[in-house]
Design an enzyme around this catalytic site. Structure first.
Site, PDB file in Angstrom:
ATOM      1  CE  LYS A 251      -3.139   2.615   3.086  1.00  0.00           C
ATOM      2  NZ  LYS A 251      -4.020   2.594   4.268  1.00  0.00           N
ATOM      3  CG  ASP A 256      -5.326   7.968   4.977  1.00  0.00           C
ATOM      4  OD1 ASP A 256      -6.248   8.632   4.462  1.00  0.00           O
ATOM      5  OD2 ASP A 256      -5.517   6.905   5.619  1.00  0.00           O
ATOM      6  CE  LYS A 263      -6.324   8.586   8.431  1.00  0.00           C
ATOM      7  NZ  LYS A 263      -6.963   7.505   9.191  1.00  0.00           N
ATOM      8  CG  ASP A 333      -9.662   7.525   7.103  1.00  0.00           C
ATOM      9  OD1 ASP A 333      -8.603   7.447   6.441  1.00  0.00           O
ATOM     10  OD2 ASP A 333      -9.698   7.715   8.332  1.00  0.00           O
ATOM     11  CD  GLU A 335      -6.613   5.343   2.755  1.00  0.00           C
ATOM     12  OE1 GLU A 335      -7.577   5.425   3.544  1.00  0.00           O
ATOM     13  OE2 GLU A 335      -5.457   5.068   3.134  1.00  0.00           O
ATOM     14  NE  ARG A 337     -10.804  -1.111   3.933  1.00  0.00           N
ATOM     15  CZ  ARG A 337     -11.322  -1.371   5.121  1.00  0.00           C
ATOM     16  NH1 ARG A 337     -12.416  -2.107   5.225  1.00  0.00           N
ATOM     17  NH2 ARG A 337     -10.736  -0.920   6.222  1.00  0.00           N
TER      18      ARG A 337
END
Ligand code: BES
Ligand code: MN
Ligand code: ZN
Length: 485
Positions: A251, A256, A263, A333, A335, A337
């Site tokens: 990944k 993020d 977040k 969030d 994301e 996967r």
């Protein structure tokens, strides 16, 4: 710090600090140790200055009970030696390999010692105007007079140097701030690494990602001004031991924010580490190339930035991933996967003998294991067993969680094939269940959730300062090596 191995009947006496291991409850301890109540318990250490002022210090290191001995204790012993050496401003360090003998061969001991020394000596200082008062140790001498094969110990030292260098390379990639380590910068770094180390490298940009219809990559990156990148690294040995490759997937979210499901700001800075899976794959590929392992290995890293820009995906959006499955994005969030879904499907064309991904995927995994284990899930007991074994050997321990079919209803969607968050609980497992849907083409797939282990915060540790740990690199290399045994 230069690391060398020497073999001689004469004890090595030129070290400023010399590490000697002692097992708990064995051979009568030297008087000075016993007098200071040193008992060889695991984790104990005692620094002794010699009576002869010109000679150096002895660092006695407690190894615990012999039947509980592990390679990790040797790594930690070497790390303690280096840290004492720093403190005492030593020039030369010595390590008495024979005092660690028992379960492990001289080569295994030397290899663990090199890793411990190198991993503990790592610092990320690029952005400090004044480098600070760090002391440079000139050399570490590993010595033995046990008649160990010097050639095999020296090659173990060389190999451990290669692996440690790769771990430090991964740490460097991951410690860079997100304004520097954008998707394009990461792909440029991977390209350069590939060129220098004899790997092939291809990078897909936005146009190709769109043409291929990688809906997960498109959805996640569309809220960011940074173009997504899909990096394909390949180790192609002239005479591979077997035909099908091991495919590693990492990944690579360079930052993020959570996207529209944003977040909280506390600790959001840590989300520059959300590309640690990708960095581990890139570092492992570097080591695999330098070790000249005769195994075909493919490294795939989907790389995006997850931002809440005006084009960002919204909660409720439905995307179609590369394999045609539709996903309801209930939380932007979750994301990782989504981009891994595309990467796992892309792996299909390589007909993997084994497919393994690593990802800082769920906060729940960190909440479950803290930094003590990687969350391991998989569809093939043989592969899962190999990974557990590699974890024990490298000290990158993995603990298995189940992927029972009964978890599947938790990610059943209202409007699409699958939704990207769980209806309730089981955050780490349902993330694994989600990935499983995109790895079905390969019977031997496993997933590593490195959310708790990928970086170190709060306080420095023996084998890693604060920041990226490089976890996964040694595990991947050991896993690939296991197919050569
Ligand atoms: N990168 C995070 C996971 C993460 C969070 C790793 C904190 C390490 C520390 C991931 O993209 C994420 O945000 N996951 C969500 C999933 C949830 C929305 C289902 C999480 O874990 O909260
Ligand atoms: Mn996230
Ligand atoms: Zn993430």
């Amino acid at each position: 710090m230069k690391i060398t191995a020497i073999f001689s009947k004469k004890p090595f006496k030129n070290a400023d600090v010399c590490a000697v291991g002692y097992f708990e409850g064995e051979r009568p301890l030297p008087k000075e140790l016993a007098a200071k109540k040193f008992d060889g318990k695991c984790g104990s250490e005692l620094l002794l200055s010699s009576r002869n002022a010109s000679a150096g210090f002895t660092l006695a290191i407690g190894l615990g009970r012999r039947d509980k001995f592990t390679l990790e204790r040797i790594r930690r012993a070497a790390a303690k030696l280096v840290s004492q050496g720093q403190r005492l401003k030593a020039q030369t360090l010595g390590m008495d390999l024979d005092s660690f003998r028992g379960k492990f061969s001289a080569s295994q001991i030397a290899s663990a010692a090199v890793e411990g020394a190198r991993l503990s000596d790592y610092r990320f200082n690029r952005y400090k105007s004044k480098p600070g008062s760090s002391h440079e140790i000139a050399s570490l001498v590993l010595f033995s007079d046990s008649g160990a094969s010097s050639a095999s110990v020296r090659s173990a030292v060389r190999e451990a140097e290669i692996v440690s260098e790769a771990v430090c390379f991964t740490r460097d990639l991951a410690n860079e701030p997100a304004n520097v380590m954008t998707p394009r910068r990461l792909s440029a770094a991977a390209r350069e690494m590939a060129r220098k180390n004899g790997l092939s490298c291809r990078v897909l940009g936005l146009r190709e990602i769109k043409n291929l219809k990688m809906g997960g990559m498109i959805g996640v990156s569309q809220g960011s001004a940074e173009e997504p990148q899909f990096i394909i690294l390949e180790n192609r040995p002239a005479r591979p031991r077997f035909k099908d490759p091991i495919v590693l997937v990492g990944k690579g979210i360079t930052f993020d924010t959570g996207g529209i499901s944003i977040k909280p700001s506390n600790d959001m800075d840590k989300m520059k580490f959300d590309m640690c899976g990708a960095a581990a794959v890139i570092g492992a590929m570097k080591a695999i190339a330098n070790l000249k392992l005769s195994v075909k290995v493919v490294g795939l890293t989907p790389v995006c930035e997850n931002m809440p820009g005006s084009r960002a995906q919204r909660p409720g959006d439905i995307i179609t991933c590369l394999n045609g499955k539709t996903v309801e994005v209930l939380n932007t969030d979750a994301e990782g996967r989504l981009i891994l879904a595309d990467a796992l499907e892309y792996a299909k064309k390589f007909k993997p003998k084994a497919l393994v991904d690593a990802a800082t995927l769920t906060g729940a995994c960190a909440a479950t294991f803290a930094d003590l284990a990687i969350g391991l899930m998989g569809t093939d007991p043989e592969l899962v067993g190999r990974i557990k074994e590699a974890g024990e050997q490298t000290g990158e321990r993995c603990w298995e969680l189940p992927l029972w079919d009964e978890y599947r209803p938790l990610i059943k969607a209202t409007y699409a094939d699958i939704q990207n968050i769980s209806k309730k609980y089981a955050g780490t497992i349902t993330a694994g269940m989600f990935l499983k849907e995109f790895a079905e083409h390969t019977k031997t797939w496993a997933h590593l959730d490195i959310a708790g282990t990928a970086w170190n915060e709060g306080a420095p540790k023996l084998l890693s300062p604060i920041g990226a740990t490089g976890v996964g690199v040694r595990l991947f290399v050991q896993l690939v090596k296991s197919y050569l045994e």
